[in-house]
Design a protein around this motif. Structure first.
Motif, PDB file in Angstrom:
ATOM      1  N   TRP A  10      33.515  48.687  29.541  1.00 53.93           N
ATOM      2  CA  TRP A  10      33.654  50.137  29.803  1.00 53.93           C
ATOM      3  C   TRP A  10      32.667  50.622  30.859  1.00 53.93           C
ATOM      4  CZ3 TRP A  10      34.355  53.036  24.436  1.00 53.93           C
ATOM      5  CH2 TRP A  10      35.528  52.573  23.823  1.00 53.93           C
ATOM      6  N   LYS A  11      31.667  49.813  31.187  1.00 54.85           N
ATOM      7  CA  LYS A  11      30.590  50.244  32.104  1.00 54.85           C
ATOM      8  C   LYS A  11      30.000  51.560  31.577  1.00 54.85           C
ATOM      9  CE  LYS A  11      32.942  47.723  35.663  1.00 54.85           C
ATOM     10  NZ  LYS A  11      33.134  47.461  37.079  1.00 54.85           N
ATOM     11  N   MET A  12      29.551  52.477  32.453  1.00 57.68           N
ATOM     12  CA  MET A  12      28.970  53.726  31.942  1.00 57.68           C
ATOM     13  C   MET A  12      30.062  54.787  31.853  1.00 57.68           C
ATOM     14  SD  MET A  12      25.358  55.519  32.974  1.00 57.68           S
ATOM     15  CE  MET A  12      25.924  56.557  34.298  1.00 57.68           C
ATOM     16  N   GLY A  94      24.301  39.514  33.578  1.00 54.79           N
ATOM     17  CA  GLY A  94      24.410  39.161  34.996  1.00 54.79           C
ATOM     18  C   GLY A  94      25.574  39.797  35.723  1.00 54.79           C
ATOM     19  N   HIS A  95      26.095  40.904  35.185  1.00 57.76           N
ATOM     20  CA  HIS A  95      27.175  41.589  35.902  1.00 57.76           C
ATOM     21  C   HIS A  95      26.698  41.954  37.313  1.00 57.76           C
ATOM     22  CE1 HIS A  95      30.121  44.580  37.065  1.00 57.76           C
ATOM     23  NE2 HIS A  95      30.918  44.052  36.144  1.00 57.76           N
ATOM     24  N   SER A  96      27.596  41.932  38.271  1.00 52.09           N
ATOM     25  CA  SER A  96      27.172  42.161  39.663  1.00 52.09           C
ATOM     26  C   SER A  96      26.568  43.549  39.852  1.00 52.09           C
ATOM     27  CB  SER A  96      28.333  41.952  40.628  1.00 52.09           C
ATOM     28  OG  SER A  96      29.332  42.906  40.396  1.00 52.09           O
ATOM     29  N   GLU A  97      26.988  44.521  39.007  1.00 55.71           N
ATOM     30  CA  GLU A  97      26.373  45.856  39.135  1.00 55.71           C
ATOM     31  C   GLU A  97      24.921  45.828  38.663  1.00 55.71           C
ATOM     32  OE1 GLU A  97      29.471  47.878  36.993  1.00 55.71           O
ATOM     33  OE2 GLU A  97      30.839  47.486  38.658  1.00 55.71           O
ATOM     34  N   ARG A  98      24.629  44.998  37.665  1.00 57.54           N
ATOM     35  CA  ARG A  98      23.226  44.825  37.242  1.00 57.54           C
ATOM     36  C   ARG A  98      22.434  44.133  38.366  1.00 57.54           C
ATOM     37  NH1 ARG A  98      21.702  47.951  33.391  1.00 57.54           N
ATOM     38  NH2 ARG A  98      19.785  46.765  33.646  1.00 57.54           N
ATOM     39  N   TYR A 166      34.122  34.845  36.098  1.00 56.10           N
ATOM     40  CA  TYR A 166      34.089  34.832  37.565  1.00 56.10           C
ATOM     41  C   TYR A 166      34.618  36.166  38.059  1.00 56.10           C
ATOM     42  CZ  TYR A 166      35.606  34.166  42.351  1.00 56.10           C
ATOM     43  OH  TYR A 166      35.810  34.345  43.693  1.00 56.10           O
ATOM     44  N   GLU A 167      33.737  36.921  38.713  1.00 56.89           N
ATOM     45  CA  GLU A 167      34.122  38.231  39.234  1.00 56.89           C
ATOM     46  C   GLU A 167      33.701  38.334  40.697  1.00 56.89           C
ATOM     47  OE1 GLU A 167      34.552  41.266  35.801  1.00 56.89           O
ATOM     48  OE2 GLU A 167      32.491  41.277  36.477  1.00 56.89           O
ATOM     49  N   PRO A 168      34.626  38.069  41.619  1.00 57.38           N
ATOM     50  CA  PRO A 168      34.266  38.250  43.023  1.00 57.38           C
ATOM     51  C   PRO A 168      33.876  39.707  43.261  1.00 57.38           C
ATOM     52  CG  PRO A 168      36.640  37.803  42.770  1.00 57.38           C
ATOM     53  CD  PRO A 168      36.011  37.662  41.427  1.00 57.38           C
ATOM     54  N   TRP A 170      33.793  41.629  45.736  1.00 55.81           N
ATOM     55  CA  TRP A 170      34.704  42.402  46.576  1.00 55.81           C
ATOM     56  C   TRP A 170      35.969  42.821  45.830  1.00 55.81           C
ATOM     57  CZ3 TRP A 170      39.178  39.580  46.803  1.00 55.81           C
ATOM     58  CH2 TRP A 170      39.042  38.210  46.563  1.00 55.81           C
ATOM     59  N   ALA A 171      36.190  42.286  44.646  1.00 63.45           N
ATOM     60  CA  ALA A 171      37.402  42.626  43.882  1.00 63.45           C
ATOM     61  C   ALA A 171      37.112  43.623  42.763  1.00 63.45           C
ATOM     62  CB  ALA A 171      38.012  41.356  43.288  1.00 63.45           C
ATOM     63  N   ILE A 172      35.818  43.925  42.524  1.00 64.79           N
ATOM     64  CA  ILE A 172      35.481  44.776  41.390  1.00 64.79           C
ATOM     65  C   ILE A 172      35.682  46.244  41.740  1.00 64.79           C
ATOM     66  CG2 ILE A 172      33.607  45.531  39.873  1.00 64.79           C
ATOM     67  CD1 ILE A 172      32.481  42.715  40.006  1.00 64.79           C
ATOM     68  N   GLY A 173      36.600  46.883  41.029  1.00 60.11           N
ATOM     69  CA  GLY A 173      36.826  48.312  41.198  1.00 60.11           C
ATOM     70  C   GLY A 173      37.421  48.697  42.540  1.00 60.11           C
ATOM     71  N   THR A 174      37.913  47.723  43.272  1.00 61.63           N
ATOM     72  CA  THR A 174      38.404  48.004  44.627  1.00 61.63           C
ATOM     73  C   THR A 174      39.921  47.990  44.710  1.00 61.63           C
ATOM     74  OG1 THR A 174      38.368  45.645  45.133  1.00 61.63           O
ATOM     75  CG2 THR A 174      36.390  46.902  45.691  1.00 61.63           C
ATOM     76  N   GLY A 209      37.620  38.267  36.506  1.00 61.17           N
ATOM     77  CA  GLY A 209      37.486  39.725  36.515  1.00 61.17           C
ATOM     78  C   GLY A 209      37.486  40.257  37.931  1.00 61.17           C
ATOM     79  N   GLY A 210      37.950  41.498  38.079  1.00 62.33           N
ATOM     80  CA  GLY A 210      38.015  42.135  39.395  1.00 62.33           C
ATOM     81  C   GLY A 210      39.400  42.695  39.614  1.00 62.33           C
ATOM     82  N   SER A 211      39.556  43.999  39.297  1.00 59.18           N
ATOM     83  CA  SER A 211      40.834  44.700  39.492  1.00 59.18           C
ATOM     84  C   SER A 211      42.007  44.032  38.773  1.00 59.18           C
ATOM     85  CB  SER A 211      41.131  44.869  40.984  1.00 59.18           C
ATOM     86  OG  SER A 211      40.137  45.679  41.598  1.00 59.18           O
ATOM     87  N   VAL A 212      41.734  43.499  37.574  1.00 55.46           N
ATOM     88  CA  VAL A 212      42.846  42.997  36.751  1.00 55.46           C
ATOM     89  C   VAL A 212      43.566  44.195  36.139  1.00 55.46           C
ATOM     90  CG1 VAL A 212      43.525  41.609  34.754  1.00 55.46           C
ATOM     91  CG2 VAL A 212      41.626  40.852  36.216  1.00 55.46           C
ATOM     92  N   GLY A 229      40.559  37.381  30.858  1.00 53.66           N
ATOM     93  CA  GLY A 229      40.008  38.284  31.856  1.00 53.66           C
ATOM     94  C   GLY A 229      38.909  39.183  31.331  1.00 53.66           C
ATOM     95  N   LEU A 230      38.073  39.621  32.267  1.00 55.57           N
ATOM     96  CA  LEU A 230      37.063  40.658  31.999  1.00 55.57           C
ATOM     97  C   LEU A 230      37.537  41.893  32.772  1.00 55.57           C
ATOM     98  CD1 LEU A 230      34.381  41.695  30.875  1.00 55.57           C
ATOM     99  CD2 LEU A 230      33.212  40.600  32.784  1.00 55.57           C
ATOM    100  N   ILE A 231      37.850  42.947  32.029  1.00 53.52           N
ATOM    101  CA  ILE A 231      38.573  44.073  32.590  1.00 53.52           C
ATOM    102  C   ILE A 231      37.683  45.305  32.623  1.00 53.52           C
ATOM    103  CG2 ILE A 231      40.774  45.350  32.429  1.00 53.52           C
ATOM    104  CD1 ILE A 231      41.042  42.204  32.208  1.00 53.52           C
ATOM    105  N   GLY A 232      37.544  45.930  33.785  1.00 50.96           N
ATOM    106  CA  GLY A 232      36.747  47.147  33.898  1.00 50.96           C
ATOM    107  C   GLY A 232      37.631  48.371  33.778  1.00 50.96           C
ATOM    108  N   GLY A 233      38.014  48.943  34.920  1.00 48.50           N
ATOM    109  CA  GLY A 233      38.760  50.203  34.944  1.00 48.50           C
ATOM    110  C   GLY A 233      39.954  50.235  33.995  1.00 48.50           C
ATOM    111  N   ALA A 234      40.735  49.159  33.983  1.00 50.04           N
ATOM    112  CA  ALA A 234      41.957  49.157  33.167  1.00 50.04           C
ATOM    113  C   ALA A 234      41.676  49.053  31.671  1.00 50.04           C
ATOM    114  CB  ALA A 234      42.875  48.024  33.619  1.00 50.04           C
TER     115      ALA A 234
HETATM  116  P1  PGA Z   1      37.361  46.268  37.443  1.00 46.55           P
HETATM  117  O1  PGA Z   1      35.928  45.779  36.912  1.00 46.55           O
HETATM  118  O2  PGA Z   1      38.397  45.675  36.511  1.00 46.55           O
HETATM  119  O3  PGA Z   1      37.303  47.757  37.380  1.00 46.55           O
HETATM  120  O4  PGA Z   1      37.505  45.738  38.828  1.00 46.55           O
HETATM  121  C1  PGA Z   1      35.742  44.496  36.381  1.00 46.55           C
HETATM  122  C2  PGA Z   1      34.295  44.328  35.971  1.00 46.55           C
HETATM  123  O5  PGA Z   1      33.415  44.762  36.718  1.00 46.55           O
HETATM  124  O6  PGA Z   1      33.986  43.751  34.899  1.00 46.55           O
END
Ligand code: PGA
Length: 254
Positions: A10-12, A94-98, A166-168, A170-174, A209-212, A229-234
């Motif tokens: 869920w992030k923040m 170790g999330h890339s945002e951290r 594995y979360e590239p 460039w694919a996170i939230g984009t 993970g990354g825009s799944v 998958g590791l799912i953020g926005g969705a």
């Molecule tokens: P996203 O985020 O699905 O919104 O791209 C994935 C994540 O950062 O874990």
């Protein structure tokens, strides 16, 4: 044999309202046997007790981060021991945002992995390259060195509590996702690195993970080395997230 997993980060984001509406909807899907794997929710830590309650034992719950220290005078930090004590099964590390916004280096990530494992948690370690690193042809070597640094001191009996995501970057939230083929190639490479550092590589789940989203999850999850998958926005939409959970294939892997 490794497990298939869909995890929601869920992030923040989130609220008590999301806890009481989304979590029961996801739990109901799991309870009815529609999901061929485990579902993990990583809410902001303050919502962990609420999510545990609303999940009714159907979902696993984790924290998005743990302290690199075990206990003591570290105002504002939350320990892995506390996460385990309050009912969490997982810690995301170790999330890339951290790494990007909080300056977490590979060395800090390794300390956090150690804290999570010592506390008895399953640790989900995030790795991934930036676009510049991919364009320079360094994606595999960057990811390999992140995997090696984070997991260097995992003992044989601890590998059952390690998941790699594995979360590239460039694919996170984009909205840009790696193609299923590119993701598969990286997952196979990660599994090779795991084998090289002494892990039972075929038994370690490696998630993408990354825009799944609901529409691209089936193709990604069908790949041989992608275990979920590791799912953020969705993961913030019950309908979308349940649909992603349902797209885990039912066949055996590993
Ligand atoms: P996203 O985020 O699905 O919104 O791209 C994935 C994540 O950062 O874990």
């Amino acid at each position: 044999m490794r497990r298939r997993i869909v995890a929601g980060n869920w992030k923040m984001n989130g609220s008590m309202d999301l806890v009481t509406t989304l979590v029961p909807a996801v739990s109901a899907a799991v309870a009815s046997g529609e999901v061929a794997g485990s579902v993990v929710i990583f809410p902001p830590a303050l919502y962990v007790p609420g999510v545990l309650k609303a999940a009714g034992g159907e979902l696993e719950v984790g924290v998005q981060n743990v302290s690199q220290w075990r206990a003591g005078a570290y105002t504002g930090d939350l320990s892995a021991v506390m996460a385990a004590d309050t009912g969490c099964h997982y810690a995301l590390v170790g999330h890339s945002e951290r790494r990007q916004y909080f300056g977490e280096t590979d060395a800090v990530v390794a300390l956090k992995v150690r804290q999570a494992l010592d506390a008895g948690l399953v640790v989900m370690v995030c790795v991934g390259e930036t676009l510049a690193q991919r364009d320079a042809g360094d994606a595999e070597s960057v990811v390999a060195s992140q995997v090696r640094a984070a997991l260097a001191d995992v003992t044989q009996d601890e590998w059952a509590r390690v998941v790699v995501a594995y979360e590239p970057v460039w694919a996170i939230g984009t909205g840009k996702t790696a193609t299923a083929e590119d993701a598969q190639a990286m997952h196979a490479s990660i599994r090779q690195v795991l084998g090289a550092i002494g892990a039972p590589a075929d038994d370690v789940s490696v998630l993408y993970g990354g825009s799944v989203k609901a529409d691209n999850a089936p193709a990604l999850f069908a790949e041989a080395d992608i275990d979920g998958g590791l799912i953020g926005g969705a993961s913030l939409s019950a309908e979308e997230f349940v649909s992603i959970c349902r797209s885990l294939p039912a066949d055996d892997n590993g």
